[in-house]
Design a protein around this motif. Structure first.
Motif, PDB file in Angstrom:
ATOM      1  N   CYS A 234       0.927  -1.243  -0.062  1.00 60.87           N
ATOM      2  CA  CYS A 234       0.042  -0.021   0.159  1.00 60.87           C
ATOM      3  C   CYS A 234       0.963   1.383   0.177  1.00 60.87           C
ATOM      4  O   CYS A 234       0.268   2.432   0.100  1.00 60.87           O
ATOM      5  N   ASP A 235       2.214   1.060  -0.016  1.00 63.14           N
ATOM      6  CA  ASP A 235       3.223   2.213   0.003  1.00 63.14           C
ATOM      7  C   ASP A 235       2.688   3.253  -1.069  1.00 63.14           C
ATOM      8  O   ASP A 235       2.347   2.920  -2.316  1.00 63.14           O
ATOM      9  N   PRO A 236       2.561   4.478  -0.774  1.00 62.74           N
ATOM     10  CA  PRO A 236       2.306   5.630  -2.093  1.00 62.74           C
ATOM     11  C   PRO A 236       3.532   5.564  -2.675  1.00 62.74           C
ATOM     12  O   PRO A 236       4.725   5.390  -2.411  1.00 62.74           O
ATOM     13  N   SER A 237       3.332   5.773  -4.191  1.00 60.40           N
ATOM     14  CA  SER A 237       4.546   5.736  -5.153  1.00 60.40           C
ATOM     15  C   SER A 237       3.958   6.534  -6.351  1.00 60.40           C
ATOM     16  O   SER A 237       2.980   6.113  -6.979  1.00 60.40           O
ATOM     17  N   PRO A 238       4.781   7.254  -7.087  1.00 59.33           N
ATOM     18  CA  PRO A 238       4.328   7.723  -8.310  1.00 59.33           C
ATOM     19  C   PRO A 238       4.200   6.722  -9.374  1.00 59.33           C
ATOM     20  O   PRO A 238       3.353   6.980 -10.445  1.00 59.33           O
ATOM     21  N   LEU A 239       4.718   5.630  -9.042  1.00 57.28           N
ATOM     22  CA  LEU A 239       4.466   4.516  -9.981  1.00 57.28           C
ATOM     23  C   LEU A 239       2.952   4.003 -10.091  1.00 57.28           C
ATOM     24  O   LEU A 239       2.523   3.322 -11.099  1.00 57.28           O
TER      25      LEU A 239
END
Length: 319
Positions: free
Chosen positions: A205-210
Motif C-alpha cells: 500500500c506504499d504511496p508511489s508515483p509509479l
C-alpha cells in the motif's frame, strides 16, 4: 589519404539492429540503428540491412578497406554460422545468417550470440584486457552471459554454453518466452524489473508515483528514476532484483571462479543502485573459499556502442 582498415560490426536485436564501422583500436564510425522488423523474412531483412550499410558506407570520413563482418545475434551458433530458434525473430528454427551476409560481402564473416560478442569486446576493447577468467552479464530485455576461461570464450559441446538467463530461480515462477517457468531473466532484466515493480504495487500500500503509470507505459528507466529519488517501491524492486542476481552470480562463481563479473546493457546503467546491493548479495551467498576473489564491475565499453564493438571484435580478435 591512407586507407584505414575497418570491420563492420552488426548487432541484431528483436526490435532494433545496429551497425557501425570499427577500427583496430575500437573507434566506431557512423554507428546506425535500423528497425529489425522481425516479422519479415531473414532474406528480406539482410537485403534491407545491406542497402542501409552501403548508404552509410559512402559517407565514411576516410578511405577504407573492409576487413570482415562481425555479427552478434540472439541464439547465434559460431561454428555453424546460424541463428537458431531465436524467440524474438520470426525466422523459423534455423537461418544460415552468415551465408546470407556472404551473398553481399566476400569477406571473413563471424557470428556469435550477443552476450558472447560483448565478452570478446570487453576483452579486446574494454576493462577485461589482460584478463583470462571473467564473465559478462548483459541486462537488457533479457539476460545474456558471455564466459571467458583461460583467455578463451566458452562455447561448450553444443555451441550454446553460457545461457545463465535460462537457469531456473523458481520452477513454478514467472513464465519465460523460452517456454520454461522461473528463468533468471524473467526476474533480472529490464522486463523482469518492471514485473517486480508491478507485483509490489499490487501487494503493498506504499504511496508511489509509479501507481499512476500503466503496465504498458512503465519502463525500467522510470523505475530507476523513482529509485534515485528514494521511492520505496522502486528501491524494493531493485533490491529484489539485486538479491536474485547476486544469488545466481554466486552459483556462477562456484562453477567458474572468474576474476571479475562485468555488468553491461541497459539495466546496468542503473549503476550503484543495482551494482552495490548485487555485490553485497553475491558475497553473502558465496562459498567461503571464493570470498574476496571476485569483483563485480560495470562494463568498460561505452553504453550504446558495446554491442557493435563486441561484434567487430569477433573479426579483430582473429587477426
Amino acid at each position: 589519404m591512407r586507407e584505414k582498415d575497418l570491420v563492420l560490426g552488426i548487432d541484431v536485436g528483436g526490435t532494433k539492429t545496429s551497425f557501425g564501422f570499427v577500427d583496430r583500436e575500437g573507434a566506431i564510425f557512423n554507428a546506425t540503428p535500423i528497425p529489425t522488423q522481425a516479422d519479415e523474412s531473414a532474406q528480406a531483412f539482410v537485403s534491407r540491412l545491406h542497402r542501409r550499410i552501403e548508404e552509410i558506407r559512402v559517407s565514411l570520413p576516410c578511405p577504407h578497406r573492409l576487413r570482415g563482418v562481425g555479427i552478434g545475434a540472439p541464439n547465434a551458433h559460431h561454428d555453424r554460422g546460424t541463428i537458431e530458434k531465436a524467440v524474438n525473430l520470426n525466422w523459423g528454427d534455423t537461418v544460415d545468417f552468415v551465408g546470407l551476409i556472404r551473398q553481399y560481402y566476400d569477406l571473413p564473416v563471424s557470428i556469435t550470440n550477443d552476450a558472447n560478442a560483448a565478452a570478446i569486446g570487453e576483452m579486446l576493447f574494454g576493462s577485461a584486457r589482460g584478463m583470462k577468467h571473467f564473465l559478462v552479464i548483459t541486462l537488457g530485455t533479457g539476460l545474456g552471459s558471455g564466459i571467458v576461461t583461460d583467455g578463451r570464450l566458452l562455447t561448450g559441446a553444443s555451441g550454446f554454453a553460457g545461457e545463465l538467463g535460462h537457469t531456473v530461480v523458481d520452477p513454478g515462477g514467472r513464465e519465460c518466452g523460452c517456454g520454461k517457468r522461473g528463468c533468471l531473466e524473467t526476474y533480472v532484466s529490464a522486463t523482469g524489473l518492471r514485473r517486480t515493480a508491478l507485483e509490489l504495487l499490487a501487494s503493498r500500500c506504499d504511496p508511489s508515483p509509479l501507481r499512476g503509470v500503466s503496465y504498458q507505459d512503465m519502463t525500467s528507466k522510470q523505475i530507476f528514476d523513482m529509485a534515485r529519488e528514494g521511492d520505496i517501491i522502486a528501491l524494493e524492486a531493485f533490491d529484489r532484483t539485486a538479491r536474485i542476481l547476486g544469488m545466481k552470480l554466486a552459483d556462477a562463481v562456484a562453477h567458474l571462479s572468474p576474476e571479475v563479473v562485468f555488468l553491461a546493457g541497459g539495466l546496468a546503467a542503473a549503476g550503484d543502485i543495482l551494482l552495490v546491493p548485487t555485490e553485497q548479495y553475491m558475497n553473502d551467498f558465496l562459498f567461503r573459499v571464493y570470498q574476496g576473489t571476485v569483483k563485480l564491475m560495470p562494463s568498460g565499453l561505452e553504453a550504446g556502442t558495446s554491442a557493435i564493438l563486441g561484434a567487430a571484435a569477433l573479426i579483430w580478435s582473429e587477426r
